[in-house]
Design a protein around this motif. Structure first.
Motif, mmCIF file in Angstrom:
data_model
loop_
_atom_site.group_PDB
_atom_site.id
_atom_site.type_symbol
_atom_site.label_atom_id
_atom_site.label_comp_id
_atom_site.label_asym_id
_atom_site.label_seq_id
_atom_site.Cartn_x
_atom_site.Cartn_y
_atom_site.Cartn_z
ATOM 1 N N ASN A 32 -3.535 1.220 0.364
ATOM 2 C CA ASN A 32 -4.722 0.517 0.872
ATOM 3 C C ASN A 32 -4.836 -0.827 0.150
ATOM 4 O OD1 ASN A 32 -7.185 -0.043 2.073
ATOM 5 N ND2 ASN A 32 -8.351 1.152 0.566
ATOM 6 N N PRO A 33 -3.923 -1.770 0.500
ATOM 7 C CA PRO A 33 -3.793 -2.987 -0.319
ATOM 8 C C PRO A 33 -5.049 -3.861 -0.305
ATOM 9 C CG PRO A 33 -2.430 -3.113 1.665
ATOM 10 C CD PRO A 33 -2.973 -1.729 1.613
ATOM 11 N N GLN A 34 -5.381 -4.376 -1.468
ATOM 12 C CA GLN A 34 -6.542 -5.253 -1.654
ATOM 13 C C GLN A 34 -6.140 -6.717 -1.759
ATOM 14 O OE1 GLN A 34 -9.633 -3.874 -1.446
ATOM 15 N NE2 GLN A 34 -8.442 -2.032 -0.989
ATOM 16 N N ALA A 35 -4.856 -6.990 -1.611
ATOM 17 C CA ALA A 35 -4.333 -8.357 -1.674
ATOM 18 C C ALA A 35 -2.969 -8.337 -0.981
ATOM 19 C CB ALA A 35 -4.199 -8.804 -3.131
ATOM 20 N N PRO A 36 -2.442 -9.504 -0.598
ATOM 21 C CA PRO A 36 -1.126 -9.526 0.062
ATOM 22 C C PRO A 36 -0.043 -8.821 -0.770
ATOM 23 C CG PRO A 36 -2.217 -11.627 0.348
ATOM 24 C CD PRO A 36 -3.092 -10.830 -0.587
ATOM 25 N N VAL A 37 -0.111 -8.951 -2.079
ATOM 26 C CA VAL A 37 0.748 -8.155 -2.967
ATOM 27 C C VAL A 37 -0.157 -7.178 -3.706
ATOM 28 C CG1 VAL A 37 2.307 -8.182 -4.959
ATOM 29 C CG2 VAL A 37 2.396 -10.050 -3.284
ATOM 30 N N HIS A 38 0.078 -5.892 -3.527
ATOM 31 C CA HIS A 38 -0.690 -4.867 -4.255
ATOM 32 C C HIS A 38 0.249 -3.710 -4.552
ATOM 33 C CE1 HIS A 38 -4.667 -2.370 -4.702
ATOM 34 N NE2 HIS A 38 -3.839 -2.222 -5.729
#
Ligand code: 5GP
Ligand code: ZN
Length: 112
Positions: A32-38
């Motif tokens: 459940n990514p919170q940024a483009p890279v997580h």
């Protein structure tokens, strides 16, 4: 730990999008990514939280792996954030030590 989801991921028992593996540490994309890279970086060994780490080499391997991954992903120029949520108010929901590596947008400060 038998029913720990991150232990199962580390053992390859749950399909995950791995970005790094060595004998001590694995790293995989957050569901459940919170940024483009997580990316989540975890020790293969089970520690319930940061408070249960009893050996500084765990920190050494965890943080140095995260920095290595950040460099490999080319994040040096724009920067990145490393976060270890601990306990209830710290926002920890999975009880296996993990480091969040976040990047790809302006993350802001302070955290909400
Ligand atoms: P915490 O809130 O404990 O600091 O972070 C737990 C993180 O694990 C959350 O960002 C959540 O999206 C992620 N997560 C929970 N279960 C899974 C899973 O089965 N696979 C992956 N890749 N990430 C997970
Ligand atoms: Zn575990």
């Amino acid at each position: 730990m038998g029913d720990c989801i991150f232990c199962k991921i580390a053992k390859g028992e749950i399909p995950s999008d791995f970005v790094y593996k060595d004998e001590n540490v694995v790293a995989f994309k957050d569901l459940n990514p919170q940024a483009p890279v997580h990316i989540l970086v975890i020790p293969r060994e089970h520690f319930e939280s940061a408070l249960k780490v009893d050996n500084d080499s765990v920190w050494n391997k965890l943080i140095s792996s995260a920095v290595k991954i950040a460099k490999e992903l080319g994040l040096e120029k724009d920067g990145f954030r490393m976060v270890i949520n601990t306990g209830e108010q710290g926002g920890q929901t999975v009880m296996h030590l993990h480091l969040h590596l976040l990047a790809g947008r302006n993350l802001g400060w302070p955290p909400g």
